[in-house]
Design an enzyme around this catalytic site. Structure first.
Site, PDB file in Angstrom:
ATOM      1  N   ARG A 294     -15.168   2.036 -49.544  1.00  0.00           N
ATOM      2  CA  ARG A 294     -14.284   1.033 -48.941  1.00  0.00           C
ATOM      3  C   ARG A 294     -13.253   1.725 -48.061  1.00  0.00           C
ATOM      4  O   ARG A 294     -12.518   2.606 -48.516  1.00  0.00           O
ATOM      5  CB  ARG A 294     -13.592   0.223 -50.036  1.00  0.00           C
ATOM      6  CG  ARG A 294     -12.856  -1.009 -49.508  1.00  0.00           C
ATOM      7  CD  ARG A 294     -12.426  -1.913 -50.652  1.00  0.00           C
ATOM      8  NE  ARG A 294     -13.582  -2.422 -51.370  1.00  0.00           N
ATOM      9  CZ  ARG A 294     -14.304  -3.452 -50.995  1.00  0.00           C
ATOM     10  NH1 ARG A 294     -14.009  -4.103 -49.884  1.00  0.00           N
ATOM     11  NH2 ARG A 294     -15.330  -3.854 -51.717  1.00  0.00           N
TER      12      ARG A 294
ATOM     13  N   THR B 299      -9.004  -0.839 -43.537  1.00  0.00           N
ATOM     14  CA  THR B 299      -9.571  -2.174 -43.300  1.00  0.00           C
ATOM     15  C   THR B 299     -10.046  -2.847 -44.573  1.00  0.00           C
ATOM     16  O   THR B 299     -10.246  -4.062 -44.599  1.00  0.00           O
ATOM     17  CB  THR B 299     -10.758  -2.085 -42.331  1.00  0.00           C
ATOM     18  OG1 THR B 299     -11.836  -1.364 -42.965  1.00  0.00           O
ATOM     19  CG2 THR B 299     -10.363  -1.371 -41.051  1.00  0.00           C
TER      20      THR B 299
ATOM     21  N   ASP C 162     -15.843   0.707 -66.283  1.00  0.00           N
ATOM     22  CA  ASP C 162     -16.464   1.259 -65.079  1.00  0.00           C
ATOM     23  C   ASP C 162     -17.861   1.759 -65.446  1.00  0.00           C
ATOM     24  O   ASP C 162     -18.009   2.743 -66.173  1.00  0.00           O
ATOM     25  CB  ASP C 162     -15.620   2.406 -64.527  1.00  0.00           C
ATOM     26  CG  ASP C 162     -16.122   2.899 -63.182  1.00  0.00           C
ATOM     27  OD1 ASP C 162     -17.267   3.413 -63.133  1.00  0.00           O
ATOM     28  OD2 ASP C 162     -15.387   2.796 -62.195  1.00  0.00           O
TER      29      ASP C 162
ATOM     30  N   ASP D 161     -18.614   5.506 -64.513  1.00  0.00           N
ATOM     31  CA  ASP D 161     -17.958   6.465 -65.402  1.00  0.00           C
ATOM     32  C   ASP D 161     -18.635   6.518 -66.762  1.00  0.00           C
ATOM     33  O   ASP D 161     -18.816   7.600 -67.339  1.00  0.00           O
ATOM     34  CB  ASP D 161     -16.482   6.095 -65.577  1.00  0.00           C
ATOM     35  CG  ASP D 161     -15.642   6.450 -64.360  1.00  0.00           C
ATOM     36  OD1 ASP D 161     -16.122   7.224 -63.512  1.00  0.00           O
ATOM     37  OD2 ASP D 161     -14.510   5.940 -64.261  1.00  0.00           O
TER      38      ASP D 161
END
Length: 209
Positions: A104, A108, A200, A203
């Protein structure tokens, strides 16, 4: 929701609960993700085309079937999607595997493709995108966009746990894409994690933090 398939098989529901448990260690987590992917793959591949063939058994000739055409391609979204690959390949070892990596942009906030390697005949295959956690849906939607830009039109999305905001985004952005998930959670927290989710996935798969 149209084009959303939620698995309710007892084995899958049992294994999803084990994934959610914070006491499940990395080895167990990795094994369970692969097992769930294999179980889900049975349904995701239900409509693969068949052709009739003749087969000779030890006692005579008979009619049989084999998967026809270019068959299946699987594309995990790096990195957590890698955990689902082996389960699908156990079910269908002839499947070809591509990879797509996204990050990402900090300014933006838009997903940016940093890696994409696909089978040369991907546009002729049924492609299943693998993304364990469908949270906001931003990465999965972007990955599907990148595939469509390469003339791939036969796409399905397979995830373990989906949040309703993620489902709604894929439905709105890609109404032609079927979504397969093992569980649906209602919301995201302020950090974009699915609640209750399982943490996660990357992870927990790879033992990182």
């Amino acid at each position: 929701m149209k084009n959303v398939f939620i698995f309710e098989h007892p084995l899958i529901r049992h294994k999803i609960t084990l994934l959610r448990d914070k006491r499940t260690n990395t080895k167990e987590f990795r094994e369970i993700v692969s097992e769930i992917a294999m179980l889900m793959g049975y349904e995701v591949t239900r409509n693969l085309p068949l052709e009739e063939i003749e087969v000779e058994t030890p006692v005579g000739k008979g009619k049989g079937y084999k998967i026809s055409g270019k068959k299946l391609g699987i594309v995990p979204i790096l990195r957590a999607g890698l955990g689902m690959v082996d389960g699908i390949l156990q079910l269908l070892p002839i499947a070809k595997v591509g990879h797509i990596g996204l990050y990402r942009d900090p300014e933006t906030l838009e997903p940016v493709e940093y890696y994409c390697k696909l089978p040369s005949d991907a546009a002729e295959r049924e492609i299943v995108v693998l993304d364990p956690m469908l949270a906001t849906g931003g990465s999965a939607s972007a990955a599907i966009n990148f595939l469509k830009a390469r003339n791939i039109t036969n796409i399905k999305l397979m995830c373990l746990i989906a949040a309703r905001p993620g489902l709604e985004k894929i439905i709105n952005d890609h109404p032609d894409v079927e979504i397969y998930c093992a569980a649906v959670d209602e919301k995201l927290n302020s950090h974009g994690y699915i609640v209750p989710g399982l943490g996660d996935a990357g992870d927990r798969l790879f033992g990182t933090k």
